[in-house]
Design a protein around this motif. Structure first.
Motif, PDB file in Angstrom:
ATOM      1  N   SER A   1     -47.236  -7.414  16.767  1.00  0.00           N
ATOM      2  CA  SER A   1     -46.855  -6.525  15.671  1.00  0.00           C
ATOM      3  C   SER A   1     -46.751  -7.400  14.660  1.00  0.00           C
ATOM      4  O   SER A   1     -46.952  -8.584  14.595  1.00  0.00           O
ATOM      5  N   PRO A   2     -46.759  -6.279  13.285  1.00  0.00           N
ATOM      6  CA  PRO A   2     -46.875  -7.161  11.879  1.00  0.00           C
ATOM      7  C   PRO A   2     -45.889  -8.353  11.726  1.00  0.00           C
ATOM      8  O   PRO A   2     -46.196  -9.146  11.252  1.00  0.00           O
ATOM      9  N   GLU A   3     -44.673  -8.131  12.237  1.00  0.00           N
ATOM     10  CA  GLU A   3     -43.652  -9.174  12.141  1.00  0.00           C
ATOM     11  C   GLU A   3     -44.006 -10.298  12.934  1.00  0.00           C
ATOM     12  O   GLU A   3     -43.844 -11.543  12.352  1.00  0.00           O
ATOM     13  N   GLN A   4     -44.787 -10.036  13.917  1.00  0.00           N
ATOM     14  CA  GLN A   4     -44.820 -11.343  14.989  1.00  0.00           C
ATOM     15  C   GLN A   4     -46.091 -12.003  14.348  1.00  0.00           C
ATOM     16  O   GLN A   4     -46.031 -13.198  14.029  1.00  0.00           O
TER      17      GLN A   4
ATOM     18  N   ALA B   1     -52.542  -7.155  10.007  1.00  0.00           N
ATOM     19  CA  ALA B   1     -51.950  -6.716   9.175  1.00  0.00           C
ATOM     20  C   ALA B   1     -52.054  -7.009   7.610  1.00  0.00           C
ATOM     21  O   ALA B   1     -51.074  -7.374   7.014  1.00  0.00           O
TER      22      ALA B   1
END
Lengths: 546, 546
Positions: A453-456, A494
């Protein structure tokens, strides 16, 4: 070394102007070594392991010009030890991070001939045949881009009041010249208004009723365009960076919207700049589509093909630049993929009268009606570098260049595949020309990150950046091979600011084996980055990636 | 010549990158000739009698890039016959019309070394030791102009965020860079205004409330200043030419008045440009007085010492430039009186932070905090030309340069006296540096014209101009010697536009005998100008001069 210090006398000075260097002098021996085996000379004299810059600086810190002359032989020893030893082996086939390649041998004696002749291309009086020769080189490049008729070239190539282009010291001056032309055309003389050349930018905007002039280029545009915007008085805020797509190409819809917005708000799009071979990734904007937009907004289309322009020499790949013949001006650097020494940029103008908007004359030089090249160049006095391009075009030939260009692109594709096959490396941008970017990534993370994910991604990117920086610096310092690095905002990650290795595979002497060695060396360096690897592992676990 | 045409193959290409030119090849032999006796090479290969430019152009008219490669030996023959044969013998001691002189021998092999190393000075990564070396050269020139303390140079010479100057391809780029700095300083960031760099010229003028920016320079200013005014968006009408006195120096009262007028009308004097060695006559503006005026109006003082700057190397003559240490910036061309090959200009900044107003950074190059030279230059990629200056400074030394400079000025004074002694020649402008202008004038007119009225002068000047043009062209075409020509408005001749011979006596190999021969040749040519001489005689009688 044990000689008495030299004394400046009329006789000793006369000697250096009239008595050649003996073949067995230090300089004579160096020259012979250069002539017989350049690679051996460079490998022998350039030390591999990097000396810190601050240490080198100590040898270049004296501010007073030496009072007494030095013997050439003594000075040459100093040059070898202080300067040559700590220069960069740009010709090495293992140094694939620069746009500088090995050069063909014949250019070395030609460089000497050029300096021996010491022509000044600003005017016919100090260059004679060099003037038509340079005009022909510009004409040949014009033909390469625009393929006009024989009649066209007969009419314009040697016309005093016209110019098919301008030879420059490099791509930056070429881009500045193109945008200078664009600006002066937008604010050309009209009625009582004598043109921006005479009256300046403020009067020009007022006369035409434009609130501002704007230059549009993708976010991958070369920094020379910002320089140009500053220099020309436009201001950097008026060079608007248009976002790129997943292939690092300008987003056409965004460009159209910006054109519409600028125009609606009373501004004028002074130029759209397309990039044919971005410096960082080697990608090419969709030139045909750019030409449509430029036509719709009646604006100057400039193509910065400083890097990629030479691709036009390849019949196989020139379609990558489809539409370039619709551009008003094109920058091509011969000192990049045309394999001539540093100092050979060109801007080519579609129509021969374009350069008139920047025309200059003076009494003692570039008189009106003369064929002096200085009347249409930003620079004044200039050396005969065009001879290098002239000779390279003839000795290598179009077919020879095609082989070189094709080979470079093939090699980049091979390298991209090789990287993709590794468990612990990944390609960041695929090659379109012979440029590609990639990075090292621990095997256990490579798969995980693809589905992250973008956060990861955000969580681990800074550490991956540190790792890339560490590997690149260590490899450079060891001095066996060199890749450069840059920062991108990759689509697949991202748009996180991501540090990558950047390679340029233009050197014809680079082999597949060398590319494999470079990856091996990088892997070995990575294994030593214990702290970064440990932190990365912790961070990846915390983010749920492992 | 009888070889089969070459075919572009991977093998043949590999060869030109890896197999050196054989010593007995055409190019090898040329190189040896160049090395052993440059003067002999040039005299043998450059044909004396001029071929009309249009004929030469025919050999450079093909627009298509040749498909097949050419053998180096074949191509070299073509180069010799088409290009070298019809180039200009700039090194000839009898060619005293250019600012190009003979070069010291050691620079030829060094030129080859430079190309072999092929460094790119835009960044440390592609130039390493060349970066501190160039910074030292700039530091040495700074010291020559400003004589700051050792502490000053220790602190600033290698400082990442600062620059003591910028190395350029030539004086034009140097002058443009200086005025770019001047403009950006006048419209620097202040409060909410982010500076002209970011916001552009219009916003800058508005913020500071200036109606216009103006550059002031004497009417003898180099045309590069007009180019700069155009490029920077100032407009050529805002570069105001100040009249000169009888010694071709700027009139200080007129300058002061213009400063006052511009300021009173809401304009801002962006820069005053002083000339240290005008291109046409070699005269030097009163720099100290210019500095006073620049201080009073808080304006940038730039000195264009492209030609004259090297005079600072002469302790005997450097007082001619008194006050130069008060200038904010100074242009010096090393390829003029510093005897290095074409392509070596410099602008020197008094204070090390001046260059920050034109500072640039990018991700893959000239990163912030790096010592990359590209962050403070107009140009981008650049060759290692600074090495030529570095070596010349060391091998010639300050004392060697002093001898060269002094000798040139002495020779010019000798030539001026020689001309004055002739019945049929007259000096138009006396030499201050090694430049002077003169003309041929029939003996019977020489005395008469000295006491003539403006109307009488007016009556004969056009025919005298024709005569000068005729002599200059014929002499050039014959190819034994060369003086240039320009148009002046001499004080002693009622400011009539007067065509004159212009000579530059910087070549150390020019002898007194050669100067005498040049006058003899000119006199012989004049004797053949029957029609002009007859018309001149008639006209002089009509005007009551004879």
């Amino acid at each position: 070394m044990s000689k008495q210090p030299a004394e400046a006398t009329v006789e000793s000075l006369h000697r250096i102007f009239t008595v050649p260097e003996a073949p067995d002098s230090t300089l004579g021996r160096i020259e012979q070594h250069l002539s017989e085996n350049l690679e051996d000379f460079l490998s022998n004299h350039i030390v591999a392991r990097e000396k810190p810059l601050q240490e080198i600086e100590r040898g270049f810190s004296e501010s007073a010009i030496p009072e007494q002359p030095e013997y050439v032989s003594d000075h040459t020893e100093v040059l070898l030890n202080k300067l040559v030893a700590h220069s960069v082996h740009t010709a090495s086939p293992r140094f694939i991070g620069h746009m500088t390649s090995a050069l063909p041998y014949f250019l070395l004696p030609l460089a000497k001939l050029m300096v021996g002749l010491n022509q000044n291309l600003v005017k016919v009086e100090t260059s004679k045949a060099f003037t038509p020769m340079e005009r022909q080189v510009l004409g040949m490049l014009h033909h390469l881009v625009y393929s006009e008729s024989e009649h066209f070239y007969t009419k314009w190539m040697h016309s005093a009041e016209h110019s098919l282009g301008a030879f420059c010291s490099g791509g930056t001056v070429a881009n500045i010249t193109a945008l200078w032309v664009a600006r002066n055309r937008v604010l050309a003389p009209q009625g009582d208004f004598k043109g921006i050349t005479a009256e300046g930018l403020v009067a020009g905007l007022e006369h035409y009723g434009y609130k501002r002039l704007v230059i549009l280029v993708s976010e991958r545009g070369h920094y020379s365009l910002s320089k140009a915007a500053d220099l020309l008085g436009i201001g950097r805020k008026n060079i608007i960076a248009i976002p790129t797509d997943e292939h690092n190409r300008i987003q056409l819809e965004a460009l159209k919207e910006t054109c519409a917005d600028v125009t609606a708000q009373g501004g004028k799009v002074m130029a759209i700049v397309g990039i044919a071979g971005t410096t960082e990734t080697g990608h090419i904007d969709p030139i045909d589509a750019l030409a449509d937009i430029a036509e719709a907004y009646e604006t100057h289309l400039h193509i910065d093909a400083a890097w990629g322009g030479a691709t036009l020499l390849s019949n196989k790949h020139r379609e990558l630049m489809q539409g370039i013949e619709r551009a008003d001006s094109v920058t091509i650097d011969a000192h990049k993929q045309m394999y001539v020494p540093m100092g050979a940029g060109m801007v080519i103008f579609k129509t021969p009268h374009l350069a008139r908007s920047i025309e200059y004359h003076a009494e003692y030089v570039i008189r009106r009606g003369s064929k002096d090249l200085g009347s249409h160049t930003l620079e004044g006095s200039r050396p005969g570098m065009a001879m290098m391009v002239y000779s390279a075009l003839h000795v290598i030939g179009r077919k020879g260049y095609e082989l070189l260009i094709n080979k470079g692109i093939d090699k980049a594709k091979y390298f991209a595949e090789l990287i993709a096959q590794q468990d612990d490396f990944e390609v960041i941008t695929q090659p379109e020309l012979c440029l590609l970017t990639y990075r090292y990534i621990p095997a256990e993370l490579k798969g995980a990150l693809k589905a992250a994910s973008p956060e990861q991604i955000k969580a681990v990117t800074p550490l991956l950046n540190s790792l890339t920086r560490f590997i690149q610096k260590s490899q450079r310092e060891t001095g066996q091979s060199f890749v450069s690095r840059t920062k991108l905002t990759p689509y697949q990650y991202a748009h996180q600011a991501t540090v990558v290795f950047r390679t340029v595979l233009a050197n014809p002497l680079t082999t597949h084996e060398m590319l494999r060695d470079i990856l091996k060396e990088q892997r070995a360096i990575a294994a030593k980055a214990h702290t970064i690897l440990a932190d990365l592992n912790t961070q990846a676990r915390k983010a749920g990636l492992l």
